[in-house]
Design a protein around this motif. Sequence first.
Motif, PDB file in Angstrom:
ATOM      1  N   ALA A   2       0.839  -1.214   0.000  1.00 44.18           N
ATOM      2  CA  ALA A   2       0.000   0.000   0.000  1.00 44.18           C
ATOM      3  C   ALA A   2       0.869   1.257   0.000  1.00 44.18           C
ATOM      4  CB  ALA A   2      -0.904  -0.008   1.228  1.00 44.18           C
ATOM      5  N   THR A   3       0.287   2.319  -0.493  1.00 43.39           N
ATOM      6  CA  THR A   3       0.976   3.611  -0.508  1.00 43.39           C
ATOM      7  C   THR A   3       0.984   4.221   0.892  1.00 43.39           C
ATOM      8  OG1 THR A   3       0.275   4.005  -2.767  1.00 43.39           O
ATOM      9  CG2 THR A   3       0.930   5.942  -1.505  1.00 43.39           C
ATOM     10  N   LYS A   4       2.121   4.725   1.248  1.00 41.75           N
ATOM     11  CA  LYS A   4       2.247   5.515   2.479  1.00 41.75           C
ATOM     12  C   LYS A   4       1.892   6.946   2.084  1.00 41.75           C
ATOM     13  CE  LYS A   4       5.757   4.608   5.591  1.00 41.75           C
ATOM     14  NZ  LYS A   4       4.961   4.383   6.788  1.00 41.75           N
ATOM     15  N   THR A   5       0.835   7.470   2.647  1.00 44.80           N
ATOM     16  CA  THR A   5       0.367   8.789   2.217  1.00 44.80           C
ATOM     17  C   THR A   5       0.950   9.897   3.106  1.00 44.80           C
ATOM     18  OG1 THR A   5      -1.605   8.717   3.606  1.00 44.80           O
ATOM     19  CG2 THR A   5      -1.812   7.799   1.382  1.00 44.80           C
ATOM     20  N   ALA A 195      13.750  14.166 -11.464  1.00 44.39           N
ATOM     21  CA  ALA A 195      14.090  12.811 -11.007  1.00 44.39           C
ATOM     22  C   ALA A 195      13.078  12.326  -9.977  1.00 44.39           C
ATOM     23  CB  ALA A 195      15.486  12.810 -10.390  1.00 44.39           C
ATOM     24  N   THR A 196      12.866  11.014  -9.952  1.00 49.90           N
ATOM     25  CA  THR A 196      12.026  10.435  -8.911  1.00 49.90           C
ATOM     26  C   THR A 196      12.801   9.339  -8.184  1.00 49.90           C
ATOM     27  OG1 THR A 196      11.111   8.776 -10.399  1.00 49.90           O
ATOM     28  CG2 THR A 196       9.853  10.814 -10.164  1.00 49.90           C
ATOM     29  N   ALA A 197      12.434   9.129  -6.928  1.00 48.59           N
ATOM     30  CA  ALA A 197      13.015   8.029  -6.159  1.00 48.59           C
ATOM     31  C   ALA A 197      11.910   7.386  -5.343  1.00 48.59           C
ATOM     32  CB  ALA A 197      14.120   8.550  -5.245  1.00 48.59           C
ATOM     33  N   ASN A 198      12.005   6.080  -5.198  1.00 48.19           N
ATOM     34  CA  ASN A 198      10.984   5.312  -4.479  1.00 48.19           C
ATOM     35  C   ASN A 198      11.543   4.826  -3.145  1.00 48.19           C
ATOM     36  OD1 ASN A 198       9.227   5.382  -6.795  1.00 48.19           O
ATOM     37  ND2 ASN A 198      10.630   3.882  -7.709  1.00 48.19           N
ATOM     38  N   PHE A 199      10.671   4.808  -2.148  1.00 50.22           N
ATOM     39  CA  PHE A 199      11.069   4.360  -0.827  1.00 50.22           C
ATOM     40  C   PHE A 199      10.057   3.376  -0.290  1.00 50.22           C
ATOM     41  CE2 PHE A 199      12.843   8.445  -1.689  1.00 50.22           C
ATOM     42  CZ  PHE A 199      14.168   8.293  -1.299  1.00 50.22           C
ATOM     43  N   SER A 200      10.543   2.456   0.532  1.00 51.13           N
ATOM     44  CA  SER A 200       9.668   1.457   1.123  1.00 51.13           C
ATOM     45  C   SER A 200      10.122   1.189   2.565  1.00 51.13           C
ATOM     46  CB  SER A 200       9.746   0.174   0.289  1.00 51.13           C
ATOM     47  OG  SER A 200       8.956  -0.822   0.906  1.00 51.13           O
ATOM     48  N   PHE A 201       9.223   1.444   3.496  1.00 54.28           N
ATOM     49  CA  PHE A 201       9.499   1.180   4.910  1.00 54.28           C
ATOM     50  C   PHE A 201       8.278   0.494   5.506  1.00 54.28           C
ATOM     51  CE2 PHE A 201      11.558   5.423   4.040  1.00 54.28           C
ATOM     52  CZ  PHE A 201      12.866   4.996   4.082  1.00 54.28           C
ATOM     53  N   PRO A 202       8.465  -0.337   6.533  1.00 60.28           N
ATOM     54  CA  PRO A 202       7.303  -0.961   7.182  1.00 60.28           C
ATOM     55  C   PRO A 202       6.305   0.114   7.623  1.00 60.28           C
ATOM     56  CG  PRO A 202       9.340  -1.889   8.028  1.00 60.28           C
ATOM     57  CD  PRO A 202       9.733  -0.729   7.152  1.00 60.28           C
ATOM     58  N   ASN A 203       5.017  -0.188   7.574  1.00 62.50           N
ATOM     59  CA  ASN A 203       4.046   0.890   7.818  1.00 62.50           C
ATOM     60  C   ASN A 203       4.035   1.391   9.255  1.00 62.50           C
ATOM     61  OD1 ASN A 203       2.315  -0.804   9.202  1.00 62.50           O
ATOM     62  ND2 ASN A 203       0.848  -0.995   7.538  1.00 62.50           N
ATOM     63  N   ASN A 204       4.524   0.603  10.202  1.00 61.07           N
ATOM     64  CA  ASN A 204       4.571   1.105  11.586  1.00 61.07           C
ATOM     65  C   ASN A 204       5.790   1.999  11.829  1.00 61.07           C
ATOM     66  OD1 ASN A 204       6.364  -1.182  11.479  1.00 61.07           O
ATOM     67  ND2 ASN A 204       6.417  -1.135  13.710  1.00 61.07           N
ATOM     68  N   TYR A 205       6.754   2.025  10.904  1.00 58.71           N
ATOM     69  CA  TYR A 205       7.925   2.903  11.065  1.00 58.71           C
ATOM     70  C   TYR A 205       7.462   4.354  10.938  1.00 58.71           C
ATOM     71  CZ  TYR A 205      11.665  -0.638  10.832  1.00 58.71           C
ATOM     72  OH  TYR A 205      12.532  -1.674  11.078  1.00 58.71           O
ATOM     73  N   ASN A 206       7.818   5.173  11.918  1.00 54.21           N
ATOM     74  CA  ASN A 206       7.512   6.602  11.833  1.00 54.21           C
ATOM     75  C   ASN A 206       8.444   7.238  10.814  1.00 54.21           C
ATOM     76  OD1 ASN A 206       5.400   6.541  13.699  1.00 54.21           O
ATOM     77  ND2 ASN A 206       6.844   6.633  15.423  1.00 54.21           N
ATOM     78  N   MET A 232       4.786  11.544   7.160  1.00 53.20           N
ATOM     79  CA  MET A 232       4.097  10.496   6.412  1.00 53.20           C
ATOM     80  C   MET A 232       3.194   9.709   7.375  1.00 53.20           C
ATOM     81  SD  MET A 232       5.350  11.133   3.425  1.00 53.20           S
ATOM     82  CE  MET A 232       4.698   9.765   2.462  1.00 53.20           C
ATOM     83  N   ALA A 233       2.058   9.280   6.864  1.00 52.33           N
ATOM     84  CA  ALA A 233       1.113   8.516   7.681  1.00 52.33           C
ATOM     85  C   ALA A 233       1.623   7.077   7.863  1.00 52.33           C
ATOM     86  CB  ALA A 233      -0.255   8.507   7.008  1.00 52.33           C
ATOM     87  N   ASN A 234       1.091   6.383   8.860  1.00 53.12           N
ATOM     88  CA  ASN A 234       1.449   4.979   9.093  1.00 53.12           C
ATOM     89  C   ASN A 234       0.404   4.069   8.448  1.00 53.12           C
ATOM     90  OD1 ASN A 234       2.501   6.576  11.746  1.00 53.12           O
ATOM     91  ND2 ASN A 234       3.904   4.976  11.111  1.00 53.12           N
ATOM     92  N   ASP A 235       0.102   4.362   7.183  1.00 50.85           N
ATOM     93  CA  ASP A 235      -0.985   3.649   6.509  1.00 50.85           C
ATOM     94  C   ASP A 235      -0.525   2.772   5.347  1.00 50.85           C
ATOM     95  OD1 ASP A 235      -0.202   5.709   4.878  1.00 50.85           O
ATOM     96  OD2 ASP A 235      -2.216   6.462   4.462  1.00 50.85           O
ATOM     97  N   GLY A 236       0.754   2.721   5.118  1.00 48.54           N
ATOM     98  CA  GLY A 236       1.256   1.924   4.001  1.00 48.54           C
ATOM     99  C   GLY A 236       2.770   1.885   4.047  1.00 48.54           C
ATOM    100  N   GLU A 237       3.379   1.370   2.987  1.00 50.52           N
ATOM    101  CA  GLU A 237       4.827   1.158   2.982  1.00 50.52           C
ATOM    102  C   GLU A 237       5.567   2.025   1.973  1.00 50.52           C
ATOM    103  OE1 GLU A 237       2.646  -1.503   2.425  1.00 50.52           O
ATOM    104  OE2 GLU A 237       2.582  -2.128   4.525  1.00 50.52           O
ATOM    105  N   VAL A 238       4.985   2.198   0.789  1.00 43.39           N
ATOM    106  CA  VAL A 238       5.777   2.761  -0.318  1.00 43.39           C
ATOM    107  C   VAL A 238       5.341   4.180  -0.661  1.00 43.39           C
ATOM    108  CG1 VAL A 238       6.357   0.535  -1.329  1.00 43.39           C
ATOM    109  CG2 VAL A 238       4.252   1.662  -2.033  1.00 43.39           C
TER     110      VAL A 238
END
Length: 292
Positions: A2-5, A195-206, A232-238
Motif C-alpha cells: 500500500a501507498t504511504k500517504t 528525477a524520482t526516487a521510491n522508498f519502502s518502509f514498514p508501515n509502523n515505522y515513523n 508520512m502517515a502509518n498507513d502503508g509502505e511505499v
Amino acid sequence: MATKTVELVVSPREPHFVGDGFRVHNFIPSAYRLDMQRMDPVIMMDYNSRYYFEPSEIPKGVGVHPHRGFETVTIAYKGKVEHHDSGGGGGIIGEGDVQWMTAASGVLHKEFHEKEWSKKGGDFQMVQLWINLPAKDKMSTPKYQSIENAAMSRYKLENNSGEIEIIAGEYEGLKGSASTFTPLHLFNAKLKKGATANFSFPNNYNTALLVIEGDIKVNSTEEAPTDHFVLMANDGEVFTIEATNDAIVLILSGEPINEPIAAHGPFVMNSKQELMQAFDDFNKGKFGYLED
Ligand code: MN
C-alpha cells in the motif's frame, strides 16, 4: 504494497537561537501532532535553515551542557562545527558530514562553529536530531561516531538523475555506516529536477521528510517546498518523491520504541524518577568534566 500517504506538510516555525551559533526552526516536538511520541525514535528535530553568519573571531555556538538517555545526530549541509565531549569524543564536521553522539548514561558536550570557518563566516545549514534509546540502553557507555561524507554509501539513480546517500539503515541493499540501537533509516536524497526516487518502509515505522533544498512532490500530488517538513502517515509502505527543482531531501524512518518518555531539558528518560536521578547525578559531577 500500500501507498504511504502524506499526513501533514509543516511549514517552518519562527526561528530561535540555540546559544548564539544555531538559528533553528523546531519541528519536533511541537504541540500540534508532532510530539515526542509521534516520530519516536526521533524525539527532537531542530533545523538551522540556510543562514549567513558574519565573520567572528570568537566562534559562536553552545557552551558546555549535559545530555542523558538518547543520541544527538548533527547533519551538516553548510558550514563547519566543532564538537568536544567529556567522554573524550570530538571532532570537526564539515559540509556533508554527520556527527553521531551517543550520550547514553551521560556526557557533557559543547558545540561551536569551527574556528577557521568562524573567522571567514558564511552560509550555515544543519539539522540536529535527538534519537531516543530504549530503556535497556539508556545507561550504556557514551560513544561517538564521526561519519565523513566521503565514506557514505551512495545509491546512484537511473540516468545520472541523482543519488541516495545512506547515513544509517539500508537502501536497495546498500548499508549506511552509522550504528544504531534500534532500526533507523537516515538518507539524503539528492535529486535533479524531474528525477524520482521510491522508498519502502514498514508501515509502523515513523517516517518523515525534510526538504533541505529545492521543491518536491510526494506521491505525485503533495507539494513540499524548501524548508518544509513532511510527516508520512502509518498507513502503508511505499512512497515516491519527485524533484520539481534540483532537490536535497532528508529522509527519516524508524521503528518506534514505544516506551514511556519523560523528558526535561537535556535529559530524556522513561520516568520522572529517572529524570530526578539525572539532575542529581549531573549536580554531583557524575557526568565528568569538560573545560569551557
Ligand atoms: Mn547538545
